[in-house]
Design a protein around this motif. Structure first.
Motif, PDB file in Angstrom:
ATOM      1  N   TYR A   1       0.862  -1.177   0.000  1.00 32.40           N
ATOM      2  CA  TYR A   1       0.000   0.000   0.000  1.00 32.40           C
ATOM      3  C   TYR A   1       0.900   1.229   0.000  1.00 32.40           C
ATOM      4  N   GLN A   2       0.870   1.988  -1.068  1.00 31.47           N
ATOM      5  CA  GLN A   2       1.734   3.158  -1.210  1.00 31.47           C
ATOM      6  C   GLN A   2       1.042   4.335  -0.527  1.00 31.47           C
ATOM      7  N   VAL A   3       1.513   4.701   0.653  1.00 23.22           N
ATOM      8  CA  VAL A   3       0.757   5.584   1.540  1.00 23.22           C
ATOM      9  C   VAL A   3       0.598   7.003   1.006  1.00 23.22           C
ATOM     10  N   VAL A   4       1.473   7.444   0.129  1.00 24.25           N
ATOM     11  CA  VAL A   4       1.342   8.769  -0.464  1.00 24.25           C
ATOM     12  C   VAL A   4       0.620   8.702  -1.796  1.00 24.25           C
ATOM     13  N   TRP A   5       0.996   7.747  -2.646  1.00 20.23           N
ATOM     14  CA  TRP A   5       0.487   7.727  -4.017  1.00 20.23           C
ATOM     15  C   TRP A   5      -0.874   7.065  -4.152  1.00 20.23           C
ATOM     16  N   GLU A   6      -1.170   6.026  -3.370  1.00 19.25           N
ATOM     17  CA  GLU A   6      -2.438   5.317  -3.557  1.00 19.25           C
ATOM     18  C   GLU A   6      -3.652   6.187  -3.248  1.00 19.25           C
ATOM     19  N   PRO A   7      -3.655   6.989  -2.168  1.00 22.77           N
ATOM     20  CA  PRO A   7      -4.809   7.881  -1.970  1.00 22.77           C
ATOM     21  C   PRO A   7      -5.018   8.845  -3.133  1.00 22.77           C
ATOM     22  N   ARG A   8      -3.940   9.290  -3.772  1.00 26.62           N
ATOM     23  CA  ARG A   8      -4.085  10.165  -4.931  1.00 26.62           C
ATOM     24  C   ARG A   8      -4.744   9.415  -6.083  1.00 26.62           C
ATOM     25  N   ARG A   9      -4.323   8.164  -6.304  1.00 21.70           N
ATOM     26  CA  ARG A   9      -4.924   7.387  -7.385  1.00 21.70           C
ATOM     27  C   ARG A   9      -6.403   7.127  -7.122  1.00 21.70           C
TER      28      ARG A   9
ATOM     29  N   ALA B   1      -9.694   9.050  -8.306  1.00 24.07           N
ATOM     30  CA  ALA B   1     -10.392   8.778  -9.565  1.00 24.07           C
ATOM     31  C   ALA B   1     -11.575   7.834  -9.369  1.00 24.07           C
ATOM     32  N   LEU B   2     -11.719   7.269  -8.179  1.00 24.81           N
ATOM     33  CA  LEU B   2     -12.731   6.253  -7.922  1.00 24.81           C
ATOM     34  C   LEU B   2     -13.738   6.727  -6.886  1.00 24.81           C
ATOM     35  N   ARG B   3     -14.957   6.274  -7.011  1.00 24.07           N
ATOM     36  CA  ARG B   3     -15.984   6.585  -6.027  1.00 24.07           C
ATOM     37  C   ARG B   3     -15.861   5.591  -4.886  1.00 24.07           C
ATOM     38  N   GLY B   4     -15.620   6.096  -3.690  1.00 24.59           N
ATOM     39  CA  GLY B   4     -15.336   5.240  -2.557  1.00 24.59           C
ATOM     40  C   GLY B   4     -13.832   5.094  -2.398  1.00 24.59           C
ATOM     41  N   THR B   5     -13.422   4.536  -1.283  1.00 25.35           N
ATOM     42  CA  THR B   5     -11.994   4.348  -1.037  1.00 25.35           C
ATOM     43  C   THR B   5     -11.755   2.947  -0.504  1.00 25.35           C
ATOM     44  N   LEU B   6     -10.519   2.500  -0.672  1.00 27.22           N
ATOM     45  CA  LEU B   6     -10.101   1.208  -0.146  1.00 27.22           C
ATOM     46  C   LEU B   6      -8.849   1.473   0.680  1.00 27.22           C
ATOM     47  N   ARG B   7      -9.043   1.739   1.949  1.00 30.83           N
ATOM     48  CA  ARG B   7      -7.952   2.144   2.825  1.00 30.83           C
ATOM     49  C   ARG B   7      -7.704   1.086   3.897  1.00 30.83           C
ATOM     50  N   PRO B   8      -6.452   0.893   4.275  1.00 34.97           N
ATOM     51  CA  PRO B   8      -6.127  -0.094   5.314  1.00 34.97           C
ATOM     52  C   PRO B   8      -6.645   0.325   6.683  1.00 34.97           C
TER      53      PRO B   8
END
Length: 349
Positions: free
Chosen positions: A312-320, A323-330
């Motif tokens: 899980y790329q903690v800086v880049w993944e939230p930015r990606r 683009a999506l509705r909803g989030t998938l966060r640890p």
């Protein structure tokens, strides 16, 4: 024609709306790949401009009228279309299109992709954190490492680019101390043979889980040579590979500590199943690369015996994920597998 017999009717590439997915910064992926069949659309996003352009101008047309559920046949058709260019950018484009078709298949079947891959997918997937843009020499580094490690990830990974061997070892030791647990190190292809052999005896194998991509190229000869000259060094690689046979040879001859290939860069979910099998046969743990986080989560949920914690790329993944509705966060070192059909997240428009 029933949904089980659906064929691909349309493939298109959409530019993401900066007003909902931006503001853009250099390096942000700005496109979505959309595949339609039977009045249903599947998608994969975000995708970079060059693979998106290859899909829009060439690959998309080549898959029209192909059955949605024939993923292996689709992969063969795409690779045949690319011919000798089926590596690097070509594989990336194939992987993005493959993931969009899997999303479409799941939506048509009203099942998550993981449930198409396995009868009993895991409900949660372990994740580890990486923060490769953090300078471990920065004044704030200690607090950043401590805070990240404190979120309960399986472990953390930090970048140590080309530097003197003793400085690399010193910074790795600091990261271990700040994290309060063993860490992985990513060299990002910058060390080379000489620097890696100098660093190897300075790293504690009990606290440094692996050194990822110490060499600029991932090939069998180079890593076989490195293994003979850096005994005891734990090495990981995989994201720069494009062909399954190359991966098999490296896994068999070099016995890495971890295989870190990317679920899209290798050619998509369909191809990734073969790579997971090769690693399982070689008894090499897999920790899927985080660039394709959502497909990686579905693969790890479907094959928990073959895939361990996902990056899980903690800086880049939230930015990606903007683009999506909803989030998938640890949460507590795990992510919950989306229970919605397909990949489980909608492209924001």
């Amino acid at each position: 024609m029933g949904r089980a017999d659906a064929v691909i009717e349309r493939v298109r590439v959409e530019r993401l709306d900066e007003s909902v997915a931006g503001p853009w910064e250099a390096g942000d992926s700005r496109f979505a790949v959309v595949v339609e069949a039977g009045g249903v659309a599947g998608a994969f996003a975000p995708v970079d401009e060059l693979p998106a352009a290859l899909i829009a101008t060439r690959l998309g047309q080549s898959v029209l009228r192909h059955p949605v559920n024939d993923h292996r046949g689709l992969l063969h058709r795409l690779l045949a279309e690319l011919g000798p260019h089926a590596a690097g950018l070509g594989r990336w484009a194939v992987g993005a299109l493959d993931c969009a078709v899997w999303d479409l298949h799941g939506r048509l079947a009203d099942l998550p992709v993981a449930a198409l891959l396995s009868d009993r997918p895991a409900r949660q997937v372990p994740v580890y954190a990486s923060w490769l843009s953090l300078d471990l020499n920065a004044a704030s580094a200690a607090e950043s490492v401590k805070a990240t490690a404190g979120e309960g990830f399986a472990f953390t990974k930090w970048a140590l680019r080309d530097a003197e061997a003793r400085e690399i070892a010193l910074l790795a030791g600091r990261a271990v101390q700040w994290a309060g647990q063993s860490v992985a190190v990513d060299a990002l292809g910058t060390w080379g043979h000489l620097r890696t052999t100098e660093v190897a005896p300075l790293l504690d194998p009990e606290t440094v889980r692996w050194v990822e991509d110490p060499l600029a190229r991932t090939d069998r000869t180079a890593y076989t040579r490195l293994r003979s000259r850096s005994k005891g060094l734990r090495v990981a690689f995989g994201e720069r590979l494009s062909h399954l046979e190359d991966a098999r040879g490296l896994l068999e001859d070099c016995s890495p500590t971890a295989f870190t290939f990317d679920a899209v860069w290798c050619g998509g979910i369909t191809e990734a199943r073969g790579w997971l099998g090769a690693a399982h046969d070689a008894r090499v743990p897999v920790h899927l690369h985080g660039r394709a986080f959502l497909p990686a989560v579905h693969l790890a949920a479907a094959f928990p015996d073959a895939a361990g914690a996902v990056e899980y790329q903690v800086v880049w993944e939230p930015r990606r994920q903007r683009a999506l509705r909803g989030t998938l966060r640890p949460d507590g070192g795990h992510v919950v597998l989306p229970d919605r059909p397909g990949l489980g997240m909608e492209v924001r428009r």
